[in-house]
Scaffold this active site. Sequence first.
Site, PDB file in Angstrom:
ATOM      1  N   ASN A   9       1.134  -0.951  -0.019  1.00  0.00           N
ATOM      2  CA  ASN A   9       0.168  -0.466   0.440  1.00  0.00           C
ATOM      3  C   ASN A   9       0.517   0.975   0.173  1.00  0.00           C
ATOM      4  OD1 ASN A   9      -1.776   2.040   0.199  1.00  0.00           O
ATOM      5  ND2 ASN A   9      -2.496   1.118   2.879  1.00  0.00           N
ATOM      6  N   LYS A  11       0.100   4.405  -0.255  1.00  0.00           N
ATOM      7  CA  LYS A  11      -0.493   5.528   0.394  1.00  0.00           C
ATOM      8  C   LYS A  11       0.071   6.817  -0.675  1.00  0.00           C
ATOM      9  CE  LYS A  11       0.546   3.830   5.191  1.00  0.00           C
ATOM     10  NZ  LYS A  11      -0.029   3.345   6.673  1.00  0.00           N
ATOM     11  N   HIS A  95      -9.996   0.840   4.451  1.00  0.00           N
ATOM     12  CA  HIS A  95      -8.532   1.266   4.807  1.00  0.00           C
ATOM     13  C   HIS A  95      -8.801   2.449   6.586  1.00  0.00           C
ATOM     14  CE1 HIS A  95      -4.336   2.428   6.414  1.00  0.00           C
ATOM     15  NE2 HIS A  95      -3.941   1.553   6.046  1.00  0.00           N
ATOM     16  N   GLU A  97      -7.022   4.876   7.465  1.00  0.00           N
ATOM     17  CA  GLU A  97      -6.807   6.251   7.242  1.00  0.00           C
ATOM     18  C   GLU A  97      -7.906   6.867   6.704  1.00  0.00           C
ATOM     19  OE1 GLU A  97      -2.977   5.611   5.322  1.00  0.00           O
ATOM     20  OE2 GLU A  97      -2.087   5.206   7.576  1.00  0.00           O
ATOM     21  N   GLU A 167      -5.704  -5.008  10.431  1.00  0.00           N
ATOM     22  CA  GLU A 167      -4.408  -4.052  10.726  1.00  0.00           C
ATOM     23  C   GLU A 167      -5.343  -3.782  12.006  1.00  0.00           C
ATOM     24  OE1 GLU A 167      -2.719  -2.362   6.646  1.00  0.00           O
ATOM     25  OE2 GLU A 167      -4.475  -2.044   7.088  1.00  0.00           O
ATOM     26  N   GLY A 173       2.088   2.011  11.096  1.00  0.00           N
ATOM     27  CA  GLY A 173       2.674   3.557  10.770  1.00  0.00           C
ATOM     28  C   GLY A 173       3.422   3.881  11.813  1.00  0.00           C
ATOM     29  N   SER A 212       3.082  -2.472  10.488  1.00  0.00           N
ATOM     30  CA  SER A 212       4.702  -2.369  10.329  1.00  0.00           C
ATOM     31  C   SER A 212       5.458  -3.916   9.973  1.00  0.00           C
ATOM     32  CB  SER A 212       5.136  -1.860  12.130  1.00  0.00           C
ATOM     33  OG  SER A 212       4.066  -0.622  12.884  1.00  0.00           O
TER      34      SER A 212
HETATM   35  C1  PEP Z   1      -0.727   0.045   5.920  1.00  0.00           C
HETATM   36  O1  PEP Z   1      -1.002   1.037   5.553  1.00  0.00           O
HETATM   37  O2  PEP Z   1      -1.965  -1.017   5.810  1.00  0.00           O
HETATM   38  C2  PEP Z   1       0.157  -0.577   6.517  1.00  0.00           C
HETATM   39  C3  PEP Z   1      -0.374  -1.939   7.499  1.00  0.00           C
HETATM   40  O3  PEP Z   1       0.953   0.377   6.958  1.00  0.00           O
HETATM   41  P1  PEP Z   1       2.520   0.016   7.641  1.00  0.00           P
HETATM   42  O4  PEP Z   1       2.960  -1.727   6.504  1.00  0.00           O
HETATM   43  O5  PEP Z   1       3.891   1.252   7.541  1.00  0.00           O
HETATM   44  O6  PEP Z   1       2.268   0.005   9.157  1.00  0.00           O
END
Ligand code: PEP
Length: 251
Positions: A9, A11, A95, A97, A167, A173, A212
């Site tokens: 992803n 972003k 997601h 976000e 998630e 992040g 992460s």
């Molecule tokens: C994500 O954006 O779905 C995500 C898991 O980000 P990160 O791996 O940076 O935590």
Amino acid sequence: MRRKLVIGNWKMYGRLASNRALLEAILAGVRGLRGADYAVCVPYPYLAQAQSLLQGSNVAWGAQNLSQHEQGAFTGAVAPGMLADFGCSYVLVGHSERRGLFHESNEVVSAKFDAALKAGMKPVLCVGETLAERESGVTEQVVATQLDAVLDRWGAQALSKAVVAYEPVWAIGTGKTAAPSQAQTVHAFIRERVAQHDSQVAQSLCILYGGSVKASNAAELFAMPDIDGGLIGGASLVADEFLAICRAAQV
Ligand code: PEP
């Protein structure tokens, strides 16, 4: 029996030149890897670039969001059919976000899920609890509500053409990854909840972990029985990291 899947992803990162370098490095690195599936979800303006560079390869591409509407006066929104025009196989829905920063409700996420399916793409339904919710002991309740918004409205069969991504918001992040056993518990809960509707769909459902994931922790997460791969944010922007995660998904 379930194939592992790794989705990047991106972003709101990337530019034409850096995308090309990243995609070329990924293509070179996963060429010949046949034991798992790979994809990248890129910003809308770069779908054409992803399509032209990835077509015919073992890396699929997709988007990070879509409108639930087919067309209309929705300035700034992108219709499901537009994504399909650019060959998207996947699209992220819900997601954290989008849920948090753009106030997407479970109802909106559920409508987007169906819109993606109708346009022939695989929705990647993202679910997960905040830190406050985990600390107050309502993780399963939150995840169940997010899942039920789709299950109760569209039925378990709809999930047979989709992917779920667990998630935990506190892990996205932040550099704080869920412990493999902690993630496994929620993945097993998700599979069991789907099984209450349809055990076959539950058994074949691909449930990704996101939050992460890095080269250094991917293998132990992917070794869990109900973790079928990863949704990767930050680490998907660094070719060597993403490729190490892709290799960790190889069976
Ligand atoms: C994500 O954006 O779905 C995500 C898991 O980000 P990160 O791996 O940076 O935590």
